[in-house]
Design an enzyme around this catalytic site. Structure first.
Site, PDB file in Angstrom:
ATOM      1  N   HIS A 112       0.872  -1.184   0.000  1.00  0.00           N
ATOM      2  CA  HIS A 112       0.000   0.000   0.000  1.00  0.00           C
ATOM      3  C   HIS A 112       0.908   1.233   0.000  1.00  0.00           C
ATOM      4  O   HIS A 112       1.660   1.434  -0.936  1.00  0.00           O
ATOM      5  CB  HIS A 112      -0.917  -0.111   1.227  1.00  0.00           C
ATOM      6  CG  HIS A 112      -2.061   0.858   1.274  1.00  0.00           C
ATOM      7  ND1 HIS A 112      -2.395   1.696   0.246  1.00  0.00           N
ATOM      8  CD2 HIS A 112      -2.964   1.126   2.267  1.00  0.00           C
ATOM      9  CE1 HIS A 112      -3.446   2.423   0.598  1.00  0.00           C
ATOM     10  NE2 HIS A 112      -3.811   2.109   1.824  1.00  0.00           N
ATOM     11  N   HIS A 136      -2.311  -2.336  -9.920  1.00  0.00           N
ATOM     12  CA  HIS A 136      -3.262  -1.751  -8.968  1.00  0.00           C
ATOM     13  C   HIS A 136      -4.515  -2.604  -8.959  1.00  0.00           C
ATOM     14  O   HIS A 136      -4.911  -3.119 -10.008  1.00  0.00           O
ATOM     15  CB  HIS A 136      -3.603  -0.309  -9.383  1.00  0.00           C
ATOM     16  CG  HIS A 136      -4.160   0.493  -8.267  1.00  0.00           C
ATOM     17  ND1 HIS A 136      -5.488   0.464  -7.941  1.00  0.00           N
ATOM     18  CD2 HIS A 136      -3.563   1.313  -7.386  1.00  0.00           C
ATOM     19  CE1 HIS A 136      -5.676   1.257  -6.905  1.00  0.00           C
ATOM     20  NE2 HIS A 136      -4.539   1.782  -6.534  1.00  0.00           N
ATOM     21  N   ASP A 145       2.843   5.404  -6.959  1.00  0.00           N
ATOM     22  CA  ASP A 145       4.105   5.293  -6.221  1.00  0.00           C
ATOM     23  C   ASP A 145       5.328   5.170  -7.110  1.00  0.00           C
ATOM     24  O   ASP A 145       6.453   5.237  -6.615  1.00  0.00           O
ATOM     25  CB  ASP A 145       4.046   4.069  -5.288  1.00  0.00           C
ATOM     26  CG  ASP A 145       3.062   4.283  -4.172  1.00  0.00           C
ATOM     27  OD1 ASP A 145       3.062   5.396  -3.626  1.00  0.00           O
ATOM     28  OD2 ASP A 145       2.292   3.365  -3.859  1.00  0.00           O
TER      29      ASP A 145
END
Ligand code: CMC
Length: 446
Positions: free
Chosen positions: A285, A324, A380
């Site tokens: 996460h 994702h 990210d």
């Protein structure tokens, strides 16, 4: 005039032609049929409970580990269309907010549903700015941590500790109290984060400066040294503010779910936020940005990229920052972040890891393994490179995610609390363990 009565045949033909918003299920064990209502393209799991073979059975459940196809709430905060790569807060596209809004304005929008008027925004900023100080005793907790303690561990503990300073936060059904805890949480997160960072460096804490913006003050608390007045670089301040906008909410992700689940026990919002921060800490996460940097360092050079991708395809490693649960297209946040990255690099110098990241992306976007699984860069993938260029150590990356996500967590928590359909979260299980057996004394165990 008498109305013309339709013939029974015509009526039944019409009924057959008009689609009904129901689902008909046949239980082949019994031959019985059940008609279940469909609302918003969803059936209620509880409607399955009537399906039984014997009257004394519990009834049917749905099995959905990791909630991959289960809606656990009705929400009006954030919309994601993962296939189209769309993200909107309260209906506003993330691209427009990133270009035109500020983090605090976006946080207001996420929490209260509408963009604020000028007066509302000024009042909101005033309250957040005037809740940035933390109790001096919190510094004593921070001092107790080892010099190399991970800042997320320090954050989780100090956020939970805030609940002991504000017992009024337990009054969760009081709107005034919730508003106050919201100012405190959003106001104090950057202070806790900056103090955790300064602790790891062994530097004295730098106190909040009310004349600076939310992001500017955070940079002040992080990087101020001997100057009387810290003046943040405008490009870095805006870049950080945009990164905060991009991370503010993301509907029912792991940490939002933790916030709702823990909050559903009616605990205070600081304890629930500590739980959400813990969920965010995980490498799958919010910890992924940290892992991306470690991965790029491990790859080390452009020449090693193909070898690394080979290991990923063999299932030995993951390409961190890729893939994702919801986006099966380019994460819209990643596109914006990639743009900001170049602005930051122009100022701070090009991050040498960028070439490796670009090569990973180039190969992955063409490679059948990634294409077939719809694995694209997520938020990210590039954020870590920007944070590193801005001078943040890798361990601070998930903290930089937690600060802005606080507004999303509080909005999710409040929506859950005020939803009359919500109760304490309590999933069911399929028990496949032992049937009843008798206790065996230790000297008779084989
Ligand atoms: N590298 C290589 N293979 C991957 C990756 C990856 N990063 N992500 C998924 N896969 C493969 C996975 O092995 C599986 O292959 P197969 O069908 O052959 O078994 C397939 O793609 C589906 O993966 P999954 O794990 O079932 O997908 P998920 O929806 O459960 O996981 C994820 C989503 C984000 C946890 C995962 O993509 C991942 O681990 N990515 C790397 C970590 C990361 O970047 N996380 C940040 C997410 S964005 C920030 C946030 O919102 O928290």
């Amino acid at each position: 005039m008498n109305p013309v009565k339709p013939s029974p045949l015509a009526a039944s033909q019409e009924a057959a032609a008009v689609p009904r918003d129901t689902l008909t299920l046949t239980d082949n064990r019994t031959g019985k049929q059940y008609e279940i209502p469909i609302t918003h393209n969803t059936i209620r799991a509880l409607d399955l409970r009537q399906i039984k073979v014997n009257a004394n059975e519990f009834g049917m459940m749905s099995y959905d580990p990791a909630f991959t196809n289960t809606a656990a709430c009705i929400s009006r905060i954030t919309f994601i269309d993962g296939d189209a790569g769309i993200l909107r807060y309260r209906g506003y596209p993330i691209e427009e907010l990133a270009e035109k809004s500020s983090y605090l304005e976006t946080a207001y929008l996420i929490l209260y549903g509408e963009l604020p008027t000028k007066a509302q925004l000024e009042e909101w900023i005033y309250h957040i700015t005037h809740h940035t100080f933390i109790h001096e005793s919190i510094k004593k907790f921070l001092d107790g941590f080892h010099y190399d303690a991970h800042p997320m561990g320090m954050m989780i503990s100090t956020i939970a500790a805030l609940s002991t300073f504000y017992p009024d936060a337990k009054d969760i059904f009081n709107a005034e109290s919730r508003r106050k805890q919201t100012w405190r949480l959003i106001g104090k997160m950057p202070t806790l984060a900056a103090f955790a960072y300064r602790h790891s460096l062994g530097m004295p804490y730098a106190y909040p400066d009310n004349e600076l913006s939310y992001a500017g003050n955070f940079l002040n608390m992080l990087f101020k040294t001997t100057e009387l007045k810290y003046r943040p670089n405008a490009t870095l301040e805006r870049a950080l503010d945009i990164l905060f906008i991009l991370h503010a909410d993301h509907e029912q992700n792991c940490s939002a779910n933790a916030m709702r689940c823990v909050g559903s026990s009616h605990v205070d919002p600081y304890s629930a936020t500590a739980a959400a921060t813990a969920a965010l800490y995980g490498p799958l996460h919010g910890g992924a940005n940290e892992e991306v940097l470690r991965m790029l360092l491990e790859i080390g050079s452009l020449a090693h990229v193909p070898e690394y991708i080979k290991c990923v395809k063999a299932g030995e490693k993951r390409l961190m920052g890729f893939g994702h649960r919801v986006y099966k297209n380019y994460d819209p946040r990643a596109k914006i972040i990639k743009r900001i990255a170049y602005q930051v690099f122009e100022l701070m110098g090009r991050n040498p890891l960028l070439e490796i990241a670009l090569e990973c992306e180039r190969i992955a976007l063409e490679d059948e393994y990634f294409v077939k699984r719809k694995l694209y860069p997520n938020v990210d993938f590039y954020s870590g490179l920007i944070y590193q260029s801005m001078g943040f150590p890798v361990s601070m990356f998930p903290v930089l995610f937690a600060i802005p996500r606080t507004s999303g967590w509080i909005a999710q928590w409040e929506e859950m609390l005020l939803d009359p359909e919500q109760k304490i979260a309590r999933p069911r299980q399929i028990y496949l363990g032992h049937d009843k057996r008798s206790y065996v004394p230790i000297d008779r165990r084989g």
